[in-house]
Design a protein around this motif. Structure first.
Motif, PDB file in Angstrom:
ATOM      1  N   LEU A 174      27.350  39.771  25.888  1.00  0.00           N
ATOM      2  CA  LEU A 174      28.790  39.920  26.017  1.00  0.00           C
ATOM      3  C   LEU A 174      29.140  40.374  27.422  1.00  0.00           C
ATOM      4  CD1 LEU A 174      29.641  41.745  22.661  1.00  0.00           C
ATOM      5  CD2 LEU A 174      29.701  39.292  23.132  1.00  0.00           C
ATOM      6  N   SER A 175      30.247  39.881  27.907  1.00  0.00           N
ATOM      7  CA  SER A 175      30.756  40.340  29.190  1.00  0.00           C
ATOM      8  C   SER A 175      31.364  41.729  29.023  1.00  0.00           C
ATOM      9  CB  SER A 175      31.807  39.352  29.701  1.00  0.00           C
ATOM     10  OG  SER A 175      32.909  39.312  28.816  1.00  0.00           O
ATOM     11  N   PRO A 176      31.615  42.467  30.115  1.00  0.00           N
ATOM     12  CA  PRO A 176      32.256  43.789  29.970  1.00  0.00           C
ATOM     13  C   PRO A 176      33.599  43.729  29.256  1.00  0.00           C
ATOM     14  CG  PRO A 176      31.298  43.554  32.154  1.00  0.00           C
ATOM     15  CD  PRO A 176      31.173  42.223  31.494  1.00  0.00           C
ATOM     16  N   ARG A 177      34.383  42.699  29.507  1.00  0.00           N
ATOM     17  CA  ARG A 177      35.669  42.575  28.822  1.00  0.00           C
ATOM     18  C   ARG A 177      35.474  42.341  27.330  1.00  0.00           C
ATOM     19  NH1 ARG A 177      40.381  38.201  30.463  1.00  0.00           N
ATOM     20  NH2 ARG A 177      41.947  38.876  28.922  1.00  0.00           N
ATOM     21  N   GLN A 178      34.516  41.487  26.970  1.00  0.00           N
ATOM     22  CA  GLN A 178      34.248  41.247  25.553  1.00  0.00           C
ATOM     23  C   GLN A 178      33.697  42.487  24.871  1.00  0.00           C
ATOM     24  OE1 GLN A 178      31.616  37.895  25.792  1.00  0.00           O
ATOM     25  NE2 GLN A 178      33.273  36.399  25.791  1.00  0.00           N
ATOM     26  N   SER A 179      32.890  43.277  25.578  1.00  0.00           N
ATOM     27  CA  SER A 179      32.372  44.519  24.992  1.00  0.00           C
ATOM     28  C   SER A 179      33.498  45.512  24.717  1.00  0.00           C
ATOM     29  CB  SER A 179      31.332  45.136  25.940  1.00  0.00           C
ATOM     30  OG  SER A 179      30.260  44.254  26.156  1.00  0.00           O
ATOM     31  N   ARG A 180      34.429  45.659  25.663  1.00  0.00           N
ATOM     32  CA  ARG A 180      35.572  46.556  25.434  1.00  0.00           C
ATOM     33  C   ARG A 180      36.443  46.061  24.274  1.00  0.00           C
ATOM     34  NH1 ARG A 180      35.597  46.452  31.193  1.00  0.00           N
ATOM     35  NH2 ARG A 180      37.265  44.889  31.155  1.00  0.00           N
ATOM     36  N   ARG A 181      36.630  44.751  24.183  1.00  0.00           N
ATOM     37  CA  ARG A 181      37.424  44.214  23.083  1.00  0.00           C
ATOM     38  C   ARG A 181      36.736  44.459  21.740  1.00  0.00           C
ATOM     39  NH1 ARG A 181      38.816  38.116  23.898  1.00  0.00           N
ATOM     40  NH2 ARG A 181      39.611  39.056  25.840  1.00  0.00           N
ATOM     41  N   ALA A 182      35.427  44.298  21.690  1.00  0.00           N
ATOM     42  CA  ALA A 182      34.698  44.568  20.446  1.00  0.00           C
ATOM     43  C   ALA A 182      34.761  46.045  20.068  1.00  0.00           C
ATOM     44  CB  ALA A 182      33.250  44.114  20.596  1.00  0.00           C
ATOM     45  N   ASP A 183      34.724  46.937  21.063  1.00  0.00           N
ATOM     46  CA  ASP A 183      34.847  48.374  20.774  1.00  0.00           C
ATOM     47  C   ASP A 183      36.216  48.709  20.203  1.00  0.00           C
ATOM     48  OD1 ASP A 183      32.292  48.722  21.665  1.00  0.00           O
ATOM     49  OD2 ASP A 183      32.869  49.325  23.694  1.00  0.00           O
ATOM     50  N   ARG A 184      37.268  48.101  20.759  1.00  0.00           N
ATOM     51  CA  ARG A 184      38.611  48.361  20.234  1.00  0.00           C
ATOM     52  C   ARG A 184      38.755  47.853  18.800  1.00  0.00           C
ATOM     53  NH1 ARG A 184      40.249  46.865  25.593  1.00  0.00           N
ATOM     54  NH2 ARG A 184      40.684  44.746  24.871  1.00  0.00           N
ATOM     55  N   ARG A 185      38.190  46.695  18.514  1.00  0.00           N
ATOM     56  CA  ARG A 185      38.242  46.200  17.137  1.00  0.00           C
ATOM     57  C   ARG A 185      37.473  47.117  16.194  1.00  0.00           C
ATOM     58  NH1 ARG A 185      37.470  40.883  19.434  1.00  0.00           N
ATOM     59  NH2 ARG A 185      35.255  41.060  18.938  1.00  0.00           N
ATOM     60  N   SER A 186      36.349  47.644  16.629  1.00  0.00           N
ATOM     61  CA  SER A 186      35.581  48.557  15.786  1.00  0.00           C
ATOM     62  C   SER A 186      36.363  49.840  15.516  1.00  0.00           C
ATOM     63  CB  SER A 186      34.236  48.879  16.456  1.00  0.00           C
ATOM     64  OG  SER A 186      33.485  47.712  16.656  1.00  0.00           O
ATOM     65  N   GLN A 187      37.052  50.362  16.520  1.00  0.00           N
ATOM     66  CA  GLN A 187      37.854  51.567  16.316  1.00  0.00           C
ATOM     67  C   GLN A 187      39.002  51.315  15.343  1.00  0.00           C
ATOM     68  OE1 GLN A 187      37.145  54.579  17.351  1.00  0.00           O
ATOM     69  NE2 GLN A 187      35.349  53.922  18.523  1.00  0.00           N
ATOM     70  N   ARG A 188      39.655  50.158  15.463  1.00  0.00           N
ATOM     71  CA  ARG A 188      40.728  49.832  14.525  1.00  0.00           C
ATOM     72  C   ARG A 188      40.200  49.704  13.099  1.00  0.00           C
ATOM     73  NH1 ARG A 188      42.534  46.177  18.628  1.00  0.00           N
ATOM     74  NH2 ARG A 188      41.616  44.467  17.444  1.00  0.00           N
ATOM     75  N   ASP A 189      39.048  49.063  12.937  1.00  0.00           N
ATOM     76  CA  ASP A 189      38.479  48.940  11.595  1.00  0.00           C
ATOM     77  C   ASP A 189      38.091  50.305  11.031  1.00  0.00           C
ATOM     78  OD1 ASP A 189      38.812  46.246  11.804  1.00  0.00           O
ATOM     79  OD2 ASP A 189      36.746  45.845  12.427  1.00  0.00           O
ATOM     80  N   LEU A 190      37.566  51.186  11.873  1.00  0.00           N
ATOM     81  CA  LEU A 190      37.195  52.520  11.401  1.00  0.00           C
ATOM     82  C   LEU A 190      38.416  53.312  10.942  1.00  0.00           C
ATOM     83  CD1 LEU A 190      34.928  54.579  11.028  1.00  0.00           C
ATOM     84  CD2 LEU A 190      35.284  55.302  13.399  1.00  0.00           C
ATOM     85  N   ARG A 191      39.513  53.243  11.705  1.00  0.00           N
ATOM     86  CA  ARG A 191      40.738  53.925  11.275  1.00  0.00           C
ATOM     87  C   ARG A 191      41.308  53.306  10.002  1.00  0.00           C
ATOM     88  NH1 ARG A 191      41.730  53.786  16.942  1.00  0.00           N
ATOM     89  NH2 ARG A 191      43.061  51.957  16.670  1.00  0.00           N
ATOM     90  N   ARG A 192      41.190  52.015   9.884  1.00  0.00           N
ATOM     91  CA  ARG A 192      41.706  51.354   8.683  1.00  0.00           C
ATOM     92  C   ARG A 192      40.883  51.730   7.449  1.00  0.00           C
ATOM     93  NH1 ARG A 192      40.538  46.304   6.646  1.00  0.00           N
ATOM     94  NH2 ARG A 192      39.309  45.828   8.509  1.00  0.00           N
TER      95      ARG A 192
END
Length: 477
Positions: A377-395
């Motif tokens: 993954l590129s750095p941008r894709q890694s940051r996007r995957a981290d944000r999705r993981s945080q949203r799923d964890l809060r959900r």
């Protein structure tokens, strides 16, 4: 200091030795060049150049730059081998042969890489030096050669017709080659059939097919036999014949690199073969398939003879691929360079630079579409995957916290004691008879039905033991 007393009464004093200070750890270098290696390389290179200069300039009647380079390289390798052998022997090495061979092969490979890179830089640099004067003019990109002649200056005429023809022809070739090439590669590697070996042999034979043969095949079949005129469509068909074997072989190699565990896991879950290929194999090899398309495009975009036979040549712009002759960038370079006029030669080199820029643009687009390999993954894709993981964890955590309070509220009534309702006992006088075997019940005295039976409050009388049948002995006066 420690004092001890032995049995003989002798006092012994032991003074501890001071501990040495902690020394920093010294890490051993596992790779990288040493100073001796760099000195050996520099000394061998200097010796090779000096001896070659002496042989070609002073001692022997030799001349020519190619011979000078060859002699200098041979002397360099010989001197470097001797220096490595001497260094190994001085260090106490038992066998210097493998080390010398390893160092020589490493130097040969690096020299070959440097020579290839230098040749590439020389070709691109020479083209840029000869054609840079045509690039600053806007008319070079917005005009065609319909109103320009051999004696006109560089400001008159351009390569708009050639750029449009090249894009149309390569687009037609890609539209034919990509689906056919990838489908054939999937057939050869993922769904082997009865004719897979025959198809593989034909593909390998077509790899070495000369371009003029492909042009003659399309010219004979499409133009002479079917009666169509020369056009960009015929040129696209000829280019696709050249690109198809390159794409098939490269895609076949890429598909073989997909781990077999992925396909086995998909089939173990019940997925059919076509779904496994579509959803598992092709996405995993997407970046490699993009590289295969790039290799085929690089082969087809520089062809000249098939385009000349099937599309002809024209000085005007033609964007209709079905009728009329159509120009391409390689054919424009060939047409311009035949003229002895300096302006036409400058146009030829400028057109070559435009062709290089177009190939670089197509290469960049293919890499963007192909993306990275699986797991990269590129750095941008890694940051996007981290944000999705945080949203799923809060959900996932939100429903748990919302349901925690009603659960504790419902648990409070359970702590209030509730008096059980007395259940009236059924009359014992109604015995239950089995349905299968009739058994006469033993008569039991019935209790009045009006008195409810409370098991916890009514004491149970013990059953009297049966009397001993043995008569007691008579008393003796």
């Amino acid at each position: 200091m420690t004092t001890t007393l032995d049995k003989a009464g002798t006092v012994t004093t032991v003074v501890p030795r001071p501990e040495p200070p902690d020394e920093p750890e010294e890490h051993r270098r596992l790779g990288g060049p040493r100073r001796d290696d760099l000195l050996a390389l520099g000394g061998a290179a200097t010796t090779g150049l000096s001896l070659a200069w002496l042989l070609f300039g002073e001692l022997a009647p030799l001349s020519g730059p190619f011979g000078f380079v060859v002699v200098a390289c041979l002397i360099f390798l010989l001197v470097y081998a001797v220096l490595v052998w001497m260094d190994t022997s001085a260090a106490g090495g038992s066998s210097a042969g493998p080390l010398v061979r390893d160092r020589l092969l490493t130097v040969v490979l690096h020299c070959a890489a440097v020579l290839l890179f230098a040749a590439l830089v020389l070709v691109i640099g020479f083209t840029a030096v000869r054609g840079w004067r045509a690039l600053p003019h806007a008319g070079f990109y917005t005009q065609d050669m319909q109103a320009a002649g051999p004696l006109d200056p560089i400001t008159v005429g351009g390569v708009r017709h050639a750029v449009a023809g090249t894009l149309i022809q390569i687009g037609i070739a890609l539209a034919i080659t990509i689906p056919l090439g990838i489908t054939c590669a999937v057939y050869l590697g993922q769904v082997p059939g009865r004719f897979s070996r025959f198809v593989r042999t034909i593909v390998e034979a077509m790899t070495a097919l000369p371009s003029i043969v492909a042009g003659l095949f399309v010219y004979a079949s499409w133009i002479l036999m079917l009666g169509f005129e020369k056009s960009g469509l015929a040129a696209g068909l000829a280019i696709s014949v050249m690109m198809l074997p390159i794409v098939i072989r490269a895609a076949d190699v890429v598909l073989r690199l997909v781990p077999g565990t992925l396909t086995e896991a998909a089939e173990a879950l019940g997925a059919p073969r076509w779904r496994t290929v579509w959803h598992v194999v092709l996405p995993s090899a997407r970046s490699g398939l993009a590289t295969a398309v790039i290799l085929g495009t690089a082969r087809g975009i520089g062809e000249t003879s098939p385009v000349l036979l099937t599309a002809g040549a024209t000085a005007a712009l033609n964007v209709d691929p079905a009728r009329g002759p159509m120009m391409s960038l390689p054919l424009a370079v060939f047409t311009f360079i035949r003229s002895p006029q300096p302006a036409m030669i400058t146009r030829a080199f400028g057109t070559a630079l435009v062709l290089l820029a177009l190939v670089l643009l197509l290469f960049t687009l293919a890499r963007v579409v192909g993306g990275r390999g699986p797991g990269h993954l590129s750095p941008r894709q890694s940051r996007r995957a981290d944000r999705r993981s945080q949203r799923d964890l809060r959900r996932f955590e939100a429903p748990t916290s919302a349901l925690a309070e009603p659960t504790s509220a419902l648990a409070e009534p359970a702590s209030v004691p509730v008096e059980p309702t007395p259940v009236p006992a059924e009359p014992a006088s109604a015995p239950v008879e089995p349905a299968s075997v009739p058994v006469e019940p033993t008569p039991v005295p019935a209790e009045p039905a009006s008195a409810p039976v409370e098991p916890a409050s009514v004491p149970v009388e013990p059953t009297p033991a049966p009397a001993d049948p043995t008569p007691a002995p008579a008393e003796v006066d």
